[in-house]
Design an enzyme around this catalytic site. Structure first.
Site, PDB file in Angstrom:
ATOM      1  N   GLY A 249      -0.844   2.822  -1.952  1.00 18.96           N
ATOM      2  CA  GLY A 249      -1.951   3.750  -2.229  1.00 18.96           C
ATOM      3  C   GLY A 249      -2.473   3.602  -3.647  1.00 18.96           C
ATOM      4  N   THR A 276      -2.631  -5.419  -0.035  1.00 18.54           N
ATOM      5  CA  THR A 276      -2.890  -5.875  -1.403  1.00 18.54           C
ATOM      6  C   THR A 276      -4.014  -6.912  -1.415  1.00 18.54           C
ATOM      7  OG1 THR A 276      -0.535  -5.568  -1.817  1.00 18.54           O
ATOM      8  CG2 THR A 276      -1.759  -6.837  -3.456  1.00 18.54           C
ATOM      9  N   VAL A 303       7.752  -9.881   3.674  1.00 24.22           N
ATOM     10  CA  VAL A 303       9.082 -10.244   4.161  1.00 24.22           C
ATOM     11  C   VAL A 303       9.022 -10.451   5.673  1.00 24.22           C
ATOM     12  CG1 VAL A 303       9.962  -7.896   4.553  1.00 24.22           C
ATOM     13  CG2 VAL A 303      11.533  -9.703   3.846  1.00 24.22           C
ATOM     14  N   ASP A 304       8.048  -9.801   6.329  1.00 25.07           N
ATOM     15  CA  ASP A 304       7.912  -9.920   7.789  1.00 25.07           C
ATOM     16  C   ASP A 304       7.369 -11.281   8.219  1.00 25.07           C
ATOM     17  OD1 ASP A 304       8.695  -7.307   7.796  1.00 25.07           O
ATOM     18  OD2 ASP A 304       6.745  -6.464   8.280  1.00 25.07           O
ATOM     19  N   ARG A 349       7.036  -4.896  11.377  1.00 29.88           N
ATOM     20  CA  ARG A 349       6.156  -3.843  11.909  1.00 29.88           C
ATOM     21  C   ARG A 349       5.332  -4.355  13.092  1.00 29.88           C
ATOM     22  NH1 ARG A 349       4.902   0.606   8.839  1.00 29.88           N
ATOM     23  NH2 ARG A 349       2.822   0.684   9.769  1.00 29.88           N
ATOM     24  N   TYR A 461      16.698  -2.128   4.446  1.00 26.54           N
ATOM     25  CA  TYR A 461      16.352  -2.334   3.035  1.00 26.54           C
ATOM     26  C   TYR A 461      17.260  -3.362   2.357  1.00 26.54           C
ATOM     27  CZ  TYR A 461      13.068   1.390   3.699  1.00 26.54           C
ATOM     28  OH  TYR A 461      12.007   2.127   4.161  1.00 26.54           O
TER      29      TYR A 461
HETATM   30  N1  LIG Z   1      -8.312  -2.070   2.970  1.00 27.76           N
HETATM   31  C1  LIG Z   1      -7.917  -1.911   1.716  1.00 27.76           C
HETATM   32  N2  LIG Z   1      -8.818  -1.952   0.712  1.00 27.76           N
HETATM   33  C2  LIG Z   1      -8.425  -1.807  -0.559  1.00 27.76           C
HETATM   34  N3  LIG Z   1      -7.145  -1.612  -0.928  1.00 27.76           N
HETATM   35  C3  LIG Z   1      -6.208  -1.552   0.003  1.00 27.76           C
HETATM   36  C4  LIG Z   1      -6.537  -1.699   1.381  1.00 27.76           C
HETATM   37  N4  LIG Z   1      -5.389  -1.590   2.089  1.00 27.76           N
HETATM   38  C5  LIG Z   1      -4.402  -1.384   1.198  1.00 27.76           C
HETATM   39  N5  LIG Z   1      -4.874  -1.365  -0.057  1.00 27.76           N
HETATM   40  C6  LIG Z   1      -4.120  -1.161  -1.284  1.00 27.76           C
HETATM   41  O1  LIG Z   1      -3.212  -2.251  -1.469  1.00 27.76           O
HETATM   42  C7  LIG Z   1      -1.978  -1.784  -1.976  1.00 27.76           C
HETATM   43  C8  LIG Z   1      -0.837  -2.247  -1.107  1.00 27.76           C
HETATM   44  O2  LIG Z   1      -1.094  -1.954   0.262  1.00 27.76           O
HETATM   45  P1  LIG Z   1       0.083  -1.635   1.307  1.00 27.76           P
HETATM   46  O3  LIG Z   1       0.851  -0.462   0.840  1.00 27.76           O
HETATM   47  O4  LIG Z   1      -0.505  -1.582   2.652  1.00 27.76           O
HETATM   48  O5  LIG Z   1       1.070  -2.849   1.154  1.00 27.76           O
HETATM   49  P2  LIG Z   1       0.900  -4.363   1.549  1.00 27.76           P
HETATM   50  O6  LIG Z   1       0.213  -5.066   0.457  1.00 27.76           O
HETATM   51  O7  LIG Z   1       0.278  -4.451   2.915  1.00 27.76           O
HETATM   52  O8  LIG Z   1       2.390  -4.826   1.573  1.00 27.76           O
HETATM   53  P3  LIG Z   1       3.458  -4.637   2.768  1.00 27.76           P
HETATM   54  O9  LIG Z   1       3.310  -5.858   3.624  1.00 27.76           O
HETATM   55  O10 LIG Z   1       4.732  -4.574   2.069  1.00 27.76           O
HETATM   56  O11 LIG Z   1       3.129  -3.392   3.501  1.00 27.76           O
HETATM   57  C9  LIG Z   1      -2.087  -0.280  -2.062  1.00 27.76           C
HETATM   58  O12 LIG Z   1      -2.363   0.070  -3.397  1.00 27.76           O
HETATM   59  C10 LIG Z   1      -3.234   0.068  -1.155  1.00 27.76           C
HETATM   60  O13 LIG Z   1      -3.914   1.227  -1.573  1.00 27.76           O
HETATM   61  O1  LIG Z   2       9.657   1.781   3.388  1.00 28.26           O
HETATM   62  P1  LIG Z   2       8.515   1.065   2.784  1.00 28.26           P
HETATM   63  O2  LIG Z   2       8.739   0.654   1.387  1.00 28.26           O
HETATM   64  O3  LIG Z   2       7.232   1.779   2.956  1.00 28.26           O
HETATM   65  O4  LIG Z   2       8.364  -0.322   3.543  1.00 28.26           O
HETATM   66  C1  LIG Z   2       8.588  -0.504   4.898  1.00 28.26           C
HETATM   67  C2  LIG Z   2       7.734  -1.610   5.415  1.00 28.26           C
HETATM   68  O5  LIG Z   2       7.619  -2.683   4.529  1.00 28.26           O
HETATM   69  C3  LIG Z   2       7.780  -3.889   5.240  1.00 28.26           C
HETATM   70  O6  LIG Z   2       9.005  -4.428   4.866  1.00 28.26           O
HETATM   71  C4  LIG Z   2       6.692  -4.852   4.881  1.00 28.26           C
HETATM   72  O7  LIG Z   2       6.800  -5.187   3.551  1.00 28.26           O
HETATM   73  C5  LIG Z   2       7.765  -3.536   6.704  1.00 28.26           C
HETATM   74  O8  LIG Z   2       8.520  -4.360   7.504  1.00 28.26           O
HETATM   75  C6  LIG Z   2       8.274  -2.144   6.666  1.00 28.26           C
HETATM   76  O9  LIG Z   2       7.790  -1.389   7.722  1.00 28.26           O
END
Ligand SMILES: Nc1ncnc2c1ncn2[C@@H]1O[C@H](COP(=O)(O)OP(=O)(O)OP(=O)(O)O)[C@@H](O)[C@H]1O
Ligand SMILES: O=P(O)(O)OC[C@H]1O[C@](O)(CO)[C@@H](O)[C@@H]1O
Length: 512
Positions: A249, A276, A303-304, A349, A461
């Site tokens: 977020g 991200t 990691v997935d 996921r 984790y």
């Molecule tokens: N569609 C989007 N547009 C802009 N920023 C985004 C969007 N989706 C996510 N973000 C921002 O990117 C950051 C990381 O997003 P998120 O928590 O979904 O993790 P992730 O990068 O998908 O990694 P993970 O695979 O671990 O979930 C957060 O700061 C989130 O607010």
């Molecule tokens: O508990 P957190 O930190 O939100 O992350 C959990 C998620 O992050 C992931 O490891 C992806 O990075 C998913 O497999 C899992 O659902």
């Protein structure tokens, strides 16, 4: 120490590939190779050369994926000429022979593609068309082109990764910011370390900053921006997690870009998953909209291993190795009990790569449940029927379940249906305890007088909080250095990654 690592790298297979690529790149005119600025800087890839030769050159990081202006002018000119030619050629076609038979089906197709008039026969000097049926057919062959239509030139979505012959940016005023977002992954700290060391040692970039706590750090306090140098990050590759801290977020585009501008960053390295990357694309577009010469690149972290376009994401192999230890333990528990079941929940996921790879490599698993394949519990072809047959056959069974599997089977309250994390991802219910209790209830109902044991292990984790193994560590280095080489060559809006064995850089567009 850094120099030793630099030397080591130059001897690896990857570096050999990169060197081969450099040669290829410098000899072929890749469509989206950056044209070096007039006052470009030549440099050699030498880990000992801490300060590359520099010339004073204007920082030019305009969107390097679009062709440079001279090419555009040429294209416009070519298009205008083409249109003029077409107009010219269309003229006779506009006055068809009065009594000519309607064109045959095959010819009608060709009508869309008038032939380029030959230079030897200018259109104006052509004889008026004959009206005889034979003449018409001859005429058609003279007027309509049978060759394939000209192919539209498209810029390639990838380019070879690796250092270029010329620099696209001046390292002296460069100011780099590194940020980690999303969940943890083995190797995050290695990527950070290699970005810092690579920028310092390979290019002489001295101003490198770590931005704390994800994207929100860009508009955070001064303490959220920490100066990093090779000495600070020396042992980071031995640590799990991210020293910079990560959050979900907090993505406020304007505040983030304002923060980047206010601190004078010229290069942004965002390490994270799909969220991200989406955020980085938004920042990239905002840079373009504001006309800022700031480069941004994303280093894909998951990691997935759920980024289909790259061969493998960093940390995945490490996670699979740790997952196997959990499966080994579940197997020991299952075989040591009467009618024993070992149940392991793993991350994943929307994809079951960790579960599947750990299952196939362990060879102790009877059933692997992944999000991609729906399943049911009771009745014909259900999980319980299968497990019963395995228990009867072997006396025990091992199940691996990915966290995203069977979500539709778990009853949810209305609040749970709406629940999202800070980044807007749907919060999953815990499939592990759900399966454990369903298994217990089933056995009690169907086989009340028989012993039964379910041992549940949740290493979720643990598998992502460890430091990267040797292979992932090396891979992180390759990714970090590929990102740096791309940025220093003048690219922006890309991610580095392996594609069918070659390390390349992808445009954002095809990744998301
Ligand atoms: N569609 C989007 N547009 C802009 N920023 C985004 C969007 N989706 C996510 N973000 C921002 O990117 C950051 C990381 O997003 P998120 O928590 O979904 O993790 P992730 O990068 O998908 O990694 P993970 O695979 O671990 O979930 C957060 O700061 C989130 O607010
Ligand atoms: O508990 P957190 O930190 O939100 O992350 C959990 C998620 O992050 C992931 O490891 C992806 O990075 C998913 O497999 C899992 O659902």
């Amino acid at each position: 120490m850094q120099n030793v690592i630099g030397d080591m790298l130059l001897n690896t297979k990857e570096q050999t590939n990169i060197n081969a690529m450099i040669r290829t790149v410098s000899h072929t005119r890749s469509k989206f190779k950056v044209k070096p600025p007039a006052s470009s800087v030549r440099f050699s890839v030498d880990s000992h050369q801490s300060t590359p030769h520099r010339a004073s050159l204007p920082l030019s990081l305009a969107d390097t994926w679009t062709p440079p202006p001279p090419l555009r002018r040429q294209q416009r000119h070519r298009r205008r000429r083409h249109r003029a030619d077409q107009h010219h050629r269309d003229a006779p076609a506009a006055q068809p022979p009065r009594r000519a038979a309607p064109p045959r089906r095959a010819d009608r197709r060709l009508l869309l593609r008038p032939r380029t008039p030959s230079r030897a026969t200018p259109t104006s000097s052509r004889r008026p068309p004959s009206t005889s049926p034979r003449g018409t057919s001859l005429l058609r062959h003279a007027f309509f082109d049978l060759s394939p239509p000209p192919r539209r030139r498209r810029s390639s979505p990838t380019a070879a990764a690796g250092p270029r012959e010329c620099l696209g940016v001046d390292p002296a005023p460069a100011r780099a910011a590194l940020v980690t977002c999303g969940g943890l992954c083995p190797g995050l700290n290695t990527v950070l370390r290699e970005l810092v060391v690579g920028l310092h040692e390979l290019y002489g970039v001295r101003d490198v900053f770590g931005v704390a706590a994800g994207y929100r750090g860009f508009y955070g306090a001064d303490e959220d921006h920490v100066r990093l140098d090779p000495a600070t990050v020396d042992d980071w590759h031995k640590k799990g997690g991210t020293v910079l801290k990560t959050t979900r977020g907090g993505f406020d585009l304007n505040k983030i870009v304002d923060g980047i501008v206010a601190r004078g960053y010229t290069q942004i390295y965002a390490i994270g998953g799909d969220g991200t990357m989406r955020g980085a694309v938004a920042i990239f577009q905002e840079f373009k909209r504001r006309g800022l010469n700031i480069s941004i690149t994303g280093i894909p972290k998951t990691v997935d291993n759920d980024i289909g376009i790259i061969d493998r994401s960093f940390g995945f192999q490490t996670a699979v190795e740790i997952a196997q230890q959990a499966i080994d333990a579940a197997h020991v528990e299952a075989v040591s009990a009467v009618n024993g079941i070992g149940l392991v929940k793993l991350m994943g996921r929307s994809t079951g790569h960790i579960a599947l790879h750990a299952t196939l490599s362990s060879r102790d698993v009877d059933c692997c449940l992944i999000p991609e394949v729906p399943f049911h519990l009771e009745g014909k072809g259900g999980l319980f029927e299968f497990l019963y047959s395995r228990i009867k056959e072997k006396g025990h069974a091992v199940i691996v379940v990915a966290e995203g599997a069977g979500q539709e089977l778990i009853p949810r309250t209305d609040d749970q249906k709406r629940e999202q994390d800070e980044s807007g991802n749907i919060v999953f219910l815990d499939v592990g305890p759900f399966l454990k209790s369903e298994l217990g209830r089933w056995w009690k109902r169907e086989h009340p007088n028989e012993l039964f044991t379910v041992k549940y292990i949740d290493p979720t984790y643990m598998i992502r909080a460890v430091p990267a193994n040797a292979t992932d560590n090396l891979y992180c280095t390759l990714l970090a250095h590929s990102a740096i080489h791309g940025v220093m060559a003048g690219f922006t809006g890309f991610v580095p990654g392996p594609k069918t064995g070659l390390t390349v850089i992808f445009r954002w567009k095809i990744l998301l």
